[in-house]
Design a protein around this motif. Structure first.
Motif, PDB file in Angstrom:
ATOM      1  N   UNK A  29       0.834  -1.202   0.000  1.00  0.00           N
ATOM      2  CA  UNK A  29       0.000   0.000   0.000  1.00  0.00           C
ATOM      3  C   UNK A  29       0.870   1.253   0.000  1.00  0.00           C
ATOM      4  N   UNK A  30       0.333   2.355  -0.483  1.00  0.00           N
ATOM      5  CA  UNK A  30       1.073   3.614  -0.468  1.00  0.00           C
ATOM      6  C   UNK A  30       1.090   4.233   0.921  1.00  0.00           C
ATOM      7  N   UNK A  31       0.023   3.984   1.671  1.00  0.00           N
ATOM      8  CA  UNK A  31      -0.074   4.521   3.023  1.00  0.00           C
ATOM      9  C   UNK A  31      -0.818   3.514   3.902  1.00  0.00           C
ATOM     10  N   UNK A  32      -0.367   3.376   5.145  1.00  0.00           N
ATOM     11  CA  UNK A  32      -1.053   2.541   6.122  1.00  0.00           C
ATOM     12  C   UNK A  32      -1.636   3.469   7.175  1.00  0.00           C
ATOM     13  N   UNK A  33      -2.937   3.363   7.401  1.00  0.00           N
ATOM     14  CA  UNK A  33      -3.646   4.276   8.306  1.00  0.00           C
ATOM     15  C   UNK A  33      -3.995   3.542   9.601  1.00  0.00           C
ATOM     16  N   UNK A  34      -3.468   4.062  10.691  1.00  0.00           N
ATOM     17  CA  UNK A  34      -3.697   3.456  12.003  1.00  0.00           C
ATOM     18  C   UNK A  34      -4.293   4.472  12.950  1.00  0.00           C
ATOM     19  N   UNK A  35      -5.083   3.964  13.895  1.00  0.00           N
ATOM     20  CA  UNK A  35      -5.538   4.867  14.941  1.00  0.00           C
ATOM     21  C   UNK A  35      -4.541   4.859  16.099  1.00  0.00           C
ATOM     22  N   UNK A  36      -4.594   5.904  16.886  1.00  0.00           N
ATOM     23  CA  UNK A  36      -3.920   5.895  18.181  1.00  0.00           C
ATOM     24  C   UNK A  36      -4.959   6.332  19.198  1.00  0.00           C
ATOM     25  N   UNK A  37      -4.847   5.818  20.402  1.00  0.00           N
ATOM     26  CA  UNK A  37      -5.876   6.047  21.415  1.00  0.00           C
ATOM     27  C   UNK A  37      -5.219   6.143  22.781  1.00  0.00           C
ATOM     28  N   UNK A  38      -5.738   7.023  23.605  1.00  0.00           N
ATOM     29  CA  UNK A  38      -5.176   7.198  24.942  1.00  0.00           C
ATOM     30  C   UNK A  38      -5.373   5.956  25.799  1.00  0.00           C
ATOM     31  N   UNK A  39      -6.335   5.100  25.440  1.00  0.00           N
ATOM     32  CA  UNK A  39      -6.560   3.853  26.165  1.00  0.00           C
ATOM     33  C   UNK A  39      -5.688   2.718  25.634  1.00  0.00           C
ATOM     34  N   UNK A  40      -4.861   2.992  24.625  1.00  0.00           N
ATOM     35  CA  UNK A  40      -3.956   1.986  24.057  1.00  0.00           C
ATOM     36  C   UNK A  40      -2.518   2.489  24.140  1.00  0.00           C
ATOM     37  N   UNK A  41      -1.826   2.261  25.257  1.00  0.00           N
ATOM     38  CA  UNK A  41      -0.446   2.740  25.383  1.00  0.00           C
ATOM     39  C   UNK A  41       0.487   2.312  24.251  1.00  0.00           C
ATOM     40  N   UNK A  42       0.403   1.070  23.724  1.00  0.00           N
ATOM     41  CA  UNK A  42       1.317   0.721  22.625  1.00  0.00           C
ATOM     42  C   UNK A  42       1.153   1.609  21.398  1.00  0.00           C
ATOM     43  N   UNK A 253       4.890   9.326  28.941  1.00  0.00           N
ATOM     44  CA  UNK A 253       4.419   9.489  27.565  1.00  0.00           C
ATOM     45  C   UNK A 253       2.899   9.591  27.521  1.00  0.00           C
ATOM     46  N   UNK A 254       2.214   8.732  28.260  1.00  0.00           N
ATOM     47  CA  UNK A 254       0.748   8.789  28.315  1.00  0.00           C
ATOM     48  C   UNK A 254       0.305  10.152  28.831  1.00  0.00           C
ATOM     49  N   UNK A 255       0.966  10.610  29.896  1.00  0.00           N
ATOM     50  CA  UNK A 255       0.614  11.906  30.475  1.00  0.00           C
ATOM     51  C   UNK A 255       0.798  13.038  29.467  1.00  0.00           C
ATOM     52  N   UNK A 256       1.880  12.973  28.728  1.00  0.00           N
ATOM     53  CA  UNK A 256       2.176  14.015  27.729  1.00  0.00           C
ATOM     54  C   UNK A 256       1.173  13.985  26.583  1.00  0.00           C
ATOM     55  N   UNK A 257       0.925  12.802  26.039  1.00  0.00           N
ATOM     56  CA  UNK A 257       0.042  12.674  24.875  1.00  0.00           C
ATOM     57  C   UNK A 257      -1.411  13.001  25.223  1.00  0.00           C
ATOM     58  N   UNK A 258      -1.879  12.492  26.358  1.00  0.00           N
ATOM     59  CA  UNK A 258      -3.276  12.667  26.740  1.00  0.00           C
ATOM     60  C   UNK A 258      -3.496  13.909  27.604  1.00  0.00           C
ATOM     61  N   UNK A 259      -2.405  14.653  27.863  1.00  0.00           N
ATOM     62  CA  UNK A 259      -2.465  15.864  28.693  1.00  0.00           C
ATOM     63  C   UNK A 259      -3.045  15.547  30.065  1.00  0.00           C
ATOM     64  N   UNK A 260      -2.440  14.576  30.694  1.00  0.00           N
ATOM     65  CA  UNK A 260      -2.848  14.120  32.016  1.00  0.00           C
ATOM     66  C   UNK A 260      -1.750  14.409  33.023  1.00  0.00           C
ATOM     67  N   UNK A 261      -2.110  14.377  34.291  1.00  0.00           N
ATOM     68  CA  UNK A 261      -1.079  14.434  35.319  1.00  0.00           C
ATOM     69  C   UNK A 261      -0.366  13.091  35.359  1.00  0.00           C
ATOM     70  N   UNK A 262       0.865  13.077  35.821  1.00  0.00           N
ATOM     71  CA  UNK A 262       1.620  11.829  35.890  1.00  0.00           C
ATOM     72  C   UNK A 262       0.950  10.797  36.796  1.00  0.00           C
TER      73      UNK A 262
END
Length: 326
Positions: A29-42, A253-262
């Motif tokens: 494929x020319x592009x692979x489209x994936x979701x990212x989610x705050x409930x999925x750390x990987x 990383x989760x805190x940074x991405x989801x704008x959460x406290x540590x």
């Protein structure tokens, strides 16, 4: 029994894959489209470090990341061909597949306890039975929504005994804290944030009612691009290994991405088990135990064969070819 189930699924998967894979194995494929989610750390780890982009560079394929706010959104995106891979709860994926969304669950990104029933800090409600006649926020088509229905059924209640407000997860938290609802079927990290920052209380927890975190792929993408499915799983495996070795960095990383406290990110991470990514008989059994709620609440068409749907949903062959376990 479990081993027979696993072998049967594997055989079904092999039959489904054989012809398309042989014909299309060389396609890229020319592009692979994936979701990212705050409930999925990987997914957050992969997006941060660009390991999939790095692996795909020789093929010329690029990666596009799309934020999912919940299983319902991820499944909508998959059904509308807006993404190729989506992160969802297992039971939500089964519900979608039963209602015509052609997805395949190919990997387990975590075994979470990510949902529970919460009330405000000043609430006098202490049990599920006391929710009768109350307003409850939940996101339809997601694990928290199905968790709520199962919790009600366990106490002899149904969705008709309560008033469910269909709000997205962040909005459900706000509604609870503003006392516009009496309870909320919450999802981490929003649930953890509400506990620590607003004093919300969990009145019902049941890890067995939390279905697994599935990485799903559209059936058409899997049939056309099997090598890329394996590449994505390999990237997820790299992220899983990194999380296990670096829990403190993962929480940051989760805190940074989801704008959460540590502390909130740390609480969320503690409620995830990353030890078994290989999808198979364990997950079949969990879905079979959960499936009756879909029939009881008329969430699937009458006569739907959910046992057969589970077999068509769970596709272990990709992960088995990537993951080496003792």
């Amino acid at each position: 029994m479990e081993r027979r189930d696993f072998l049967r699924i594997g055989a079904a998967g092999a039959a489904w894959l054989a012809a398309p894979l042989a014909a299309n194995a060389a396609e890229t494929p020319k592009v692979i489209r994936l979701d990212y989610a705050y409930y999925s750390p990987p997914s957050l780890v992969l997006k941060k470090f660009g390991w999939l982009e790095e692996d795909l560079k020789p093929t010329g394929a690029s990666v596009k990341w799309v934020l999912s706010q919940g299983s319902n959104r991820a499944l909508e995106y998959l059904n509308s061909d807006s993404i190729d891979f989506g992160s969802t709860a297992g039971l939500a994926a089964l519900l979608a597949r039963a209602n015509g969304n052609p997805v395949k669950a190919v990997y387990v990104y975590s075994r979470p306890e990510w949902t529970a029933l919460a009330v405000g800090k000043d609430s006098t409600i202490k049990s599920v039975k006391e929710l009768k006649g109350k307003k409850i926020a939940a996101t339809k088509g997601t694990d928290p929504y199905l968790f709520l229905l199962r919790a009600l059924h366990e106490q002899g209640l149904s969705k008709n005994d309560v008033e469910i407000l269909h709000l997205q997860h962040p909005d459900g938290r706000i509604a609870l804290e503003q006392k516009r609802v009496d309870a909320w079927a919450g999802l981490d990290p929003h649930l953890a944030a509400s506990e620590l920052e607003a004093g919300s209380r969990l009145i019902y927890r049941n890890v067995n009612f939390n279905t697994y975190g599935f990485l799903n792929v559209s059936e058409s993408f899997a049939a056309r691009y099997p090598d890329e499915v394996r590449r994505v799983i390999s990237a997820y495996e790299r992220a899983r290994a990194w999380i296990i070795k670096n829990p403190d960095d993962t929480a940051r990383l989760i805190a940074e991405e989801a704008r959460l406290s540590l502390p909130v990110a740390q609480l969320q991470l503690k409620r995830n088990d990353f030890s078994n990514p290989l999808i198979g008989s364990e997950h079949v059994a969990a879905l079979r135990a959960a499936a009756p709620i879909l029939v009881d609440e008329e969430l699937v068409k009458s006569g739907t064969n959910l046992s057969e749907t589970i077999t068509t949903l769970i596709e272990p062959s990709f992960a088995r070819s990537v993951i080496r376990q003792a």
